[in-house]
Design a protein around this motif. Sequence first.
Motif, PDB file in Angstrom:
ATOM      1  N   ALA A 207       0.839  -1.211   0.000  1.00  0.00           N
ATOM      2  CA  ALA A 207       0.000   0.000   0.000  1.00  0.00           C
ATOM      3  C   ALA A 207       0.871   1.257   0.000  1.00  0.00           C
ATOM      4  O   ALA A 207       0.558   2.251  -0.672  1.00  0.00           O
ATOM      5  CB  ALA A 207      -0.925  -0.014   1.216  1.00  0.00           C
ATOM      6  N   VAL A 208       1.968   1.218   0.743  1.00  0.00           N
ATOM      7  CA  VAL A 208       2.889   2.365   0.816  1.00  0.00           C
ATOM      8  C   VAL A 208       3.574   2.565  -0.537  1.00  0.00           C
ATOM      9  O   VAL A 208       3.674   3.687  -1.056  1.00  0.00           O
ATOM     10  CB  VAL A 208       3.932   2.134   1.937  1.00  0.00           C
ATOM     11  N   VAL A 209       4.018   1.465  -1.113  1.00  0.00           N
ATOM     12  CA  VAL A 209       4.780   1.542  -2.362  1.00  0.00           C
ATOM     13  C   VAL A 209       3.879   1.984  -3.521  1.00  0.00           C
ATOM     14  O   VAL A 209       4.278   2.817  -4.349  1.00  0.00           O
ATOM     15  CB  VAL A 209       5.470   0.191  -2.656  1.00  0.00           C
ATOM     16  N   GLU A 210       2.684   1.454  -3.531  1.00  0.00           N
ATOM     17  CA  GLU A 210       1.743   1.818  -4.596  1.00  0.00           C
ATOM     18  C   GLU A 210       1.498   3.320  -4.637  1.00  0.00           C
ATOM     19  O   GLU A 210       1.355   3.920  -5.704  1.00  0.00           O
ATOM     20  CB  GLU A 210       0.420   1.086  -4.290  1.00  0.00           C
ATOM     21  N   ARG A 211       1.504   3.954  -3.460  1.00  0.00           N
ATOM     22  CA  ARG A 211       1.276   5.402  -3.387  1.00  0.00           C
ATOM     23  C   ARG A 211       2.579   6.202  -3.474  1.00  0.00           C
ATOM     24  O   ARG A 211       2.557   7.425  -3.374  1.00  0.00           O
ATOM     25  CB  ARG A 211       0.562   5.740  -2.077  1.00  0.00           C
ATOM     26  N   GLY A 212       3.701   5.522  -3.586  1.00  0.00           N
ATOM     27  CA  GLY A 212       4.993   6.225  -3.686  1.00  0.00           C
ATOM     28  C   GLY A 212       5.296   7.046  -2.449  1.00  0.00           C
ATOM     29  O   GLY A 212       5.833   8.150  -2.538  1.00  0.00           O
ATOM     30  N   LEU A 213       4.981   6.503  -1.263  1.00  0.00           N
ATOM     31  CA  LEU A 213       5.047   7.326  -0.050  1.00  0.00           C
ATOM     32  C   LEU A 213       6.349   7.197   0.734  1.00  0.00           C
ATOM     33  O   LEU A 213       6.533   7.915   1.710  1.00  0.00           O
ATOM     34  CB  LEU A 213       3.873   6.969   0.881  1.00  0.00           C
ATOM     35  N   ALA A 214       7.222   6.273   0.373  1.00  0.00           N
ATOM     36  CA  ALA A 214       8.438   6.106   1.179  1.00  0.00           C
ATOM     37  C   ALA A 214       9.662   5.880   0.303  1.00  0.00           C
ATOM     38  O   ALA A 214       9.571   5.358  -0.805  1.00  0.00           O
ATOM     39  CB  ALA A 214       8.274   4.939   2.144  1.00  0.00           C
ATOM     40  N   ARG A 215      10.789   6.276   0.841  1.00  0.00           N
ATOM     41  CA  ARG A 215      12.062   6.085   0.168  1.00  0.00           C
ATOM     42  C   ARG A 215      12.897   4.998   0.858  1.00  0.00           C
ATOM     43  O   ARG A 215      13.715   4.343   0.230  1.00  0.00           O
ATOM     44  CB  ARG A 215      12.799   7.427   0.219  1.00  0.00           C
ATOM     45  N   TYR A 216      12.678   4.869   2.182  1.00  0.00           N
ATOM     46  CA  TYR A 216      13.475   3.930   2.988  1.00  0.00           C
ATOM     47  C   TYR A 216      12.551   3.007   3.773  1.00  0.00           C
ATOM     48  O   TYR A 216      11.376   3.293   3.961  1.00  0.00           O
ATOM     49  CB  TYR A 216      14.350   4.675   4.009  1.00  0.00           C
ATOM     50  N   ILE A 217      13.161   1.928   4.288  1.00  0.00           N
ATOM     51  CA  ILE A 217      12.416   1.028   5.179  1.00  0.00           C
ATOM     52  C   ILE A 217      13.201   0.816   6.470  1.00  0.00           C
ATOM     53  O   ILE A 217      14.433   0.709   6.450  1.00  0.00           O
ATOM     54  CB  ILE A 217      12.075  -0.313   4.481  1.00  0.00           C
ATOM     55  N   ASP A 218      12.459   0.789   7.570  1.00  0.00           N
ATOM     56  CA  ASP A 218      13.065   0.707   8.903  1.00  0.00           C
ATOM     57  C   ASP A 218      12.334  -0.361   9.707  1.00  0.00           C
ATOM     58  O   ASP A 218      11.168  -0.670   9.439  1.00  0.00           O
ATOM     59  CB  ASP A 218      12.922   2.085   9.589  1.00  0.00           C
ATOM     60  N   VAL A 219      13.026  -0.937  10.690  1.00  0.00           N
ATOM     61  CA  VAL A 219      12.421  -1.889  11.620  1.00  0.00           C
ATOM     62  C   VAL A 219      13.148  -1.726  12.955  1.00  0.00           C
ATOM     63  O   VAL A 219      14.353  -1.460  12.975  1.00  0.00           O
ATOM     64  CB  VAL A 219      12.522  -3.339  11.065  1.00  0.00           C
ATOM     65  N   PHE A 220      12.397  -1.824  14.051  1.00  0.00           N
ATOM     66  CA  PHE A 220      13.004  -1.752  15.386  1.00  0.00           C
ATOM     67  C   PHE A 220      13.427  -3.171  15.748  1.00  0.00           C
ATOM     68  O   PHE A 220      12.634  -3.965  16.255  1.00  0.00           O
ATOM     69  CB  PHE A 220      11.988  -1.173  16.372  1.00  0.00           C
ATOM     70  N   CYS A 221      14.678  -3.497  15.434  1.00  0.00           N
ATOM     71  CA  CYS A 221      15.219  -4.832  15.672  1.00  0.00           C
ATOM     72  C   CYS A 221      15.774  -4.858  17.090  1.00  0.00           C
ATOM     73  O   CYS A 221      16.832  -4.270  17.350  1.00  0.00           O
ATOM     74  CB  CYS A 221      16.315  -5.108  14.621  1.00  0.00           C
ATOM     75  N   GLU A 222      15.038  -5.478  18.002  1.00  0.00           N
ATOM     76  CA  GLU A 222      15.374  -5.373  19.431  1.00  0.00           C
ATOM     77  C   GLU A 222      14.724  -6.523  20.182  1.00  0.00           C
ATOM     78  O   GLU A 222      13.621  -6.970  19.803  1.00  0.00           O
ATOM     79  CB  GLU A 222      14.864  -4.019  19.954  1.00  0.00           C
ATOM     80  N   GLU A 223      15.377  -6.957  21.236  1.00  0.00           N
ATOM     81  CA  GLU A 223      14.796  -7.995  22.081  1.00  0.00           C
ATOM     82  C   GLU A 223      13.408  -7.560  22.551  1.00  0.00           C
ATOM     83  O   GLU A 223      13.218  -6.417  22.988  1.00  0.00           O
ATOM     84  CB  GLU A 223      15.689  -8.193  23.307  1.00  0.00           C
TER      85      GLU A 223
END
Length: 417
Positions: A207-223
């Motif tokens: 949904a984000v990509v279809e609308r061209g809304l982001a350039r980067y991707i992030d994730v909170f990689c944490e215990e």
Amino acid sequence: MTRADLLVTNLAELVTCEPCVGEGPLGIIAGGALAAAEGRIVWVGPEARLASEVTAAPGAARVDGGGRVACPGFVDSHTHLIFAGSREQEYALRARGASYQEIAASGGGILATVRATRAASLDGLVELALPRLATLLAHGTTTVEVKSGYGLRTADEIKMLEAARRLNDLQPVEIHPTFCGAHEVPAEYKGLPDDYVNLVVEEMLPAVVERGLARYIDVFCEEGVFSIAQARKVLEAGARVGLRAKFHADEFTTLGGAELAAELRALSADHLLKARPQGVARMKEAGATATLLPGTAFFLGLPSAPARSFLETGVRVALASDFNPGSSMGPNLQLVMTMAVSQMKMSPEEALLGVTLHGAHAMGLEQEVGSLRPGKQCDLLLADVPNWRYLSYCYGVNHVNGVIKRGRLVWKRARCA
Ligand code: NIG
Ligand code: FE
């Protein structure tokens, strides 16, 4: 002769952050001047050579530096500045001994901001973010990364990213958005992080990509949040649709986020308080930037990231604010530089590069912003300081007097009556 529509003159120092352009690692030109055309730098050099090398187009703008110091506009490569609500109670709880993770586990933390952000409208988020961006600009930031991650369901993640897009058109700070749907496991998926990751990858991301809304991707990689395997799944899915990875890694526990960043050729891995030195060395080999957030360690009362050991590996170190309502409610990169020098023993030169050229690298924008050389955007700040070192040496005040974005004077300190 080079033709220009903007001339910036009468500077004590022009700090280009391009060693080949001036003296030392910061490329300083004493008595330097700068010329730009159509928002891009066309010339930098000693002011004594300006008249013989540059012609001013009719009606060209002239900015008198007033003997101040000019340096690149700051590039803040990690923020969460779109949010509703606030968490000053958590700040007080931490002073009484509660940890960030304990507060999060009891339903506060990111999830508190998720509740407030879900309840806000798109217009409401824009209204809340505008004064924050004005504060960033007044403190010298001209380019900023902004994350989603307080929606945690498709419509609300889209709402945050739509707000970012709208904000980009409403004010001068240039915004580059990051999809951070995997910022936390929402209450309705408690105990089901894999199911939530599937939602992020299969529903939100398209949904984000279809609308061209982001350039980067992030994730909170944490215990207790997302594991290495879950982070890998999210980041690889992002890469397949053209989103560069820059993610929260090895903040409170050593999970191997730095190694994952190297393996996935991420743009940057951020926080890294608990990163293994060998992981950081692999990031260097992979060309990833280590983005350190000293304001967060400071605000949470934690020991800082071991910046010196990172720098010794040769990895590029960026500094960012992490501006967010929970772990770092501070947008001032001048103060971040002070913390980097006093707490992490970075040199003042390393600190200034961290918030300029290296911040640009952390966003993949190093050909556009972060230093002052011909071809780049004309983004700079004028500081009321005797020399550039005062930017971090004299702390807790705003030294910025004026800000130029894409060749236009977009902020000027008001004069007292
Ligand atoms: O970078 N660590 C995860 N995300 C943010 C905190 C966000 C929040 O507490 O609202 C951070 O510190
Ligand atoms: Fe963050």
